[in-house]
Design a protein around this motif. Structure first.
Motif, PDB file in Angstrom:
ATOM      1  N   ALA A 211      17.683   1.615  13.127  1.00  0.00           N
ATOM      2  CA  ALA A 211      16.504   2.008  13.680  1.00  0.00           C
ATOM      3  C   ALA A 211      16.173   1.098  14.795  1.00  0.00           C
ATOM      4  O   ALA A 211      15.707   1.212  15.839  1.00  0.00           O
ATOM      5  CB  ALA A 211      15.440   2.078  12.676  1.00  0.00           C
ATOM      6  N   PHE A 212      16.679  -0.342  14.546  1.00  0.00           N
ATOM      7  CA  PHE A 212      16.085  -1.637  15.316  1.00  0.00           C
ATOM      8  C   PHE A 212      16.944  -1.189  16.594  1.00  0.00           C
ATOM      9  O   PHE A 212      16.331  -1.335  17.788  1.00  0.00           O
ATOM     10  CB  PHE A 212      16.345  -2.738  14.771  1.00  0.00           C
ATOM     11  N   TYR A 213      18.146  -0.634  16.521  1.00  0.00           N
ATOM     12  CA  TYR A 213      18.964  -0.720  17.807  1.00  0.00           C
ATOM     13  C   TYR A 213      18.971   0.748  18.314  1.00  0.00           C
ATOM     14  O   TYR A 213      19.673   0.817  19.302  1.00  0.00           O
ATOM     15  CB  TYR A 213      20.322  -1.157  17.336  1.00  0.00           C
ATOM     16  N   SER A 214      18.498   1.574  17.565  1.00  0.00           N
ATOM     17  CA  SER A 214      18.490   3.065  18.298  1.00  0.00           C
ATOM     18  C   SER A 214      17.109   3.581  18.920  1.00  0.00           C
ATOM     19  O   SER A 214      16.736   4.742  18.554  1.00  0.00           O
ATOM     20  CB  SER A 214      18.667   3.960  16.709  1.00  0.00           C
ATOM     21  N   GLN A 215      16.307   2.906  19.640  1.00  0.00           N
ATOM     22  CA  GLN A 215      15.216   3.143  20.101  1.00  0.00           C
ATOM     23  C   GLN A 215      15.383   4.149  21.387  1.00  0.00           C
ATOM     24  O   GLN A 215      16.373   3.895  22.257  1.00  0.00           O
ATOM     25  CB  GLN A 215      14.558   1.971  20.731  1.00  0.00           C
ATOM     26  N   PRO A 216      14.536   5.059  21.566  1.00  0.00           N
ATOM     27  CA  PRO A 216      14.949   6.091  22.517  1.00  0.00           C
ATOM     28  C   PRO A 216      14.746   5.487  23.974  1.00  0.00           C
ATOM     29  O   PRO A 216      14.091   4.416  24.184  1.00  0.00           O
ATOM     30  CB  PRO A 216      13.982   7.055  22.377  1.00  0.00           C
ATOM     31  N   VAL A 217      15.414   5.840  24.886  1.00  0.00           N
ATOM     32  CA  VAL A 217      15.141   5.367  26.260  1.00  0.00           C
ATOM     33  C   VAL A 217      13.768   5.417  26.733  1.00  0.00           C
ATOM     34  O   VAL A 217      13.372   4.820  27.548  1.00  0.00           O
ATOM     35  CB  VAL A 217      15.955   6.343  27.243  1.00  0.00           C
TER      36      VAL A 217
END
Length: 627
Positions: free
Chosen positions: A358-364
């Motif tokens: 979740a830390f690395y998968s933030q939306p643009v």
């Protein structure tokens, strides 16, 4: 989207936006038999004149050893008087050095010292003191570092986080003191050598001196800003020119001294492009500057003629810039709060941890894109990999990390303010001692609230047992400034208090280590690598299948960073120790001679006994114990 933290240096890591001696009566080199009760069997033996003569010779033989000692029996010399004079000289040296730094109006200076004292007295009450009721060097370090971190968000070079290491720097190591106030450094070293410690007033003055030096550095940047705008520091400037000068100051301040500031044309061009390049981030910074000017004008309203154009002297502008320097840390912390809110939204269970995927998968469209490497997160203690569970990022450790600091000077950085510091200040203010009973703490903490914890609340049975185990480690009391209590506090307030990570090298908590020593690839991970980390994380247990956080991650490692190192050599030279040792040696000698009188004895045996006594007084000392 752009943000102030993402806009400037911070964005390099994100991809968007007192002890008394024993007293003994003077001893003499003759036998005062008449003054000794004669009904004691031992002293009846000593009434023998041959034995009296032997005792006199024995003491005379041992006298050189005592004379060579650093400490003596009371009345033996005037060394105590000399020591007092030395202490007074050291204290005077400190006062003179502080006065040299704390220049300015006496009234304003006294008011400023009073304000600093009001913000520090609670912590002072709770810190461990030496035998003279003063703060030892490590407690002074903690005191000063905590004040600046909680009040201004300043991380001062030389007072970096210790990472639960016992080998820590002290206040005299602060780089700005070494460069700007060497006399003060010398005074601090003298005080450390004398073993006196610092009083509350001493530390308050020390804090004020450091603030003064940092503000003086800001004034040097202000002079540069005047020069970049072609304005003399002797001129009175209008409101328009004031804003030009202050925006130049902010630009130089934000760049932290990086860049070519001799090129006036390029500087003016960059200023014009600020709104286009940094958008709302620069607009917010300009708003901060204008609010500071308005606050200055309001404070001076009784002396300003509203019907005349306001002109500003360099002295007045200096006061505005000083206010900006002191308040900037709190102002920029708004963005820290925004970042923390975004991370907390990824932690619906309120564990204070966010899974690495979740830390690395933030939306643009997210305000922040987190891009720190796993190596960086692990070294600063922000990565939790307990027992094969899915790696998770500790929010409090991440927020306190160096990637969220702005390096605005070679002497200090500006970092996010810690919510845990406020909680510790409240605890220290209530306890007013270095240690307390666990039940007292449980009642107190249960009534403390934080941004993520409402009060009152019932502390869980698991946390109650954990706190009692901490007390068992220290004979029934909890030491407030040890690692175990910090660990417990982390679990009690997981979103506010960092996990007390045992770092291999405390340098990893220094922004300069990552900004200037390590290559960028060690800090920032590229998008492809982030996706790889996400895929690897999915192979671990999801959060819902994990056990108790405390049972998984609680360790019994205790560190007492405020405890001064114990040196056996120093203990052996304390007056109480030396006096007791000499009495023991004398008693040993007497018993040996008495034993000799009870049976056959020879001159060789007596000499052997004397040699053993001399050896006991000069040797037999254990090697120093270091920590």
């Amino acid at each position: 989207k752009a943000s102030v933290r993402g806009t400037f240096s911070r964005h390099l890591f994100k991809e968007t936006k007192e002890e008394k001696s024993l007293s003994f009566p003077p001893y003499h080199h003759h036998c005062m038999i008449e003054s000794i009760p004669t009904d004691l069997p031992l002293f009846k033996v000593l009434g023998n004149m041959k034995l009296c003569l032997l005792m006199c010779c024995s003491i005379l033989l041992l006298r050189p050893v005592y004379s060579a000692s650093k400490f003596r029996f009371r009345g033996a010399s005037n060394s105590t008087t000399n020591s007092i004079v030395s202490i007074r000289e050291v204290e005077a040296s400190l006062e003179d050095s502080l006065a040299a730094v704390l220049h300015g109006d006496d009234g304003a200076k006294a008011g400023h010292l009073a304000r600093i004292r009001a913000g520090m007295w609670q912590t002072f009450q709770a810190l461990p003191k030496n035998t003279k009721g003063q703060l030892a060097p490590r407690a002074v370090r903690y005191f000063v570092q905590t004040y600046f971190a909680s009040e201004h968000g300043w991380l001062i070079n030389g007072l970096d986080p210790h990472g639960m290491q016992l080998d820590v720097t002290e206040v005299h190591n602060v780089s700005i003191l070494r460069d700007k106030a060497p006399a003060l450094v010398e005074a601090l070293l003298e005080i450390k050598s004398a073993g006196n410690g610092l009083s509350m007033d001493d530390v308050v003055a020390m804090v004020a001196a450091l603030e003064r030096l940092i503000c003086d550095e800001s004034l040097q940047l202000l002079q540069l800003a005047y020069s970049l705008n072609g304005v003399s520091v002797d001129a009175l400037i209008s409101q328009r020119i004031l804003e030009e000068v202050l925006t130049s100051y902010l630009l130089v301040f934000e760049l932290g001294g990086r860049g070519n500031f001799s090129d006036v044309v390029t500087h003016r061009l960059i200023k014009k492009q600020m709104t286009l390049r940094w958008g709302s981030g620069w607009a917010a910074l300009v708003e901060f500057e204008r609010d500071t000017v308005l606050n200055f004008r309001f404070a001076k309203k009784d002396s300003i003629n509203p019907f005349m154009q306001q002109l500003y002297s360099f002295e007045e502008v200096s006061k505005i810039v000083e206010d900006m320097a002191l308040n900037y840390g709190r102002w920029q912390n708004r963005e820290c709060q925004m970042m923390k809110e975004q991370l907390s939204a990824l932690d619906p269970g309120g564990t204070g941890r966010v899974s690495i995927d979740a830390f690395y998968s933030q939306p643009v469209t997210a305000e922040f894109q987190f891009a720190e490497t796993v190596e960086y997160l692990s070294q600063i203690g922000a990565l939790d990999t307990a027992r094969g569970s899915r790696p998770r990022v500790r929010i409090a450790n991440y927020m306190a990390g160096p990637s969220n600091c702005i390096t605005s000077s070679r002497y200090y950085s500006i970092c996010c303010l810690s919510d845990c510091e406020r909680l510790m200040t409240e605890i220290e203010g209530e306890i007013r001692a270095p240690a307390t009973h666990p039940d007292h703490l449980l009642m107190l903490v249960g009534n403390l609230s934080s941004p993520s914890v409402d009060a009152p609340r019932q502390i869980t049975d698991e946390l109650q047992r954990a706190l009692h185990s901490v007390a068992d480690y220290h004979n029934g009391e909890v030491l407030l400034h040890g690692r175990l209590f910090a660990q417990w506090l982390h679990f009690a307030f997981p979103n506010e208090c960092p996990y007390p990570h045992l770092a291999d090298d405390a340098a990893v908590f220094n922004p300069n280590y990552w900004f200037h020593t390590r290559p960028r690839k060690d800090v920032v991970v590229q998008a492809e690598e982030r996706m790889q980390q996400v895929e690897e994380a999915w192979a671990f247990l999801p959060d819902s299948e994990e056990g108790s956080i405390t049972s998984l991650q609680w360790t019994e490692d205790e560190v007492l960073p405020l405890q001064e190192p114990v040196n056996a050599h120093r203990i052996a030279e304390r007056p109480a120790f030396v006096a007791a040792r000499e009495v023991f040696q004398l008693a040993l000698l007497i018993s040996g001679v008495v034993a000799a009188f009870r049976g056959p004895w020879s001159a060789a045996e007596v000499l052997r006994g004397l040699a053993l006594a001399r050896k006991a007084s000069s040797g037999g000392r254990s090697p120093p114990v270091t920590m």
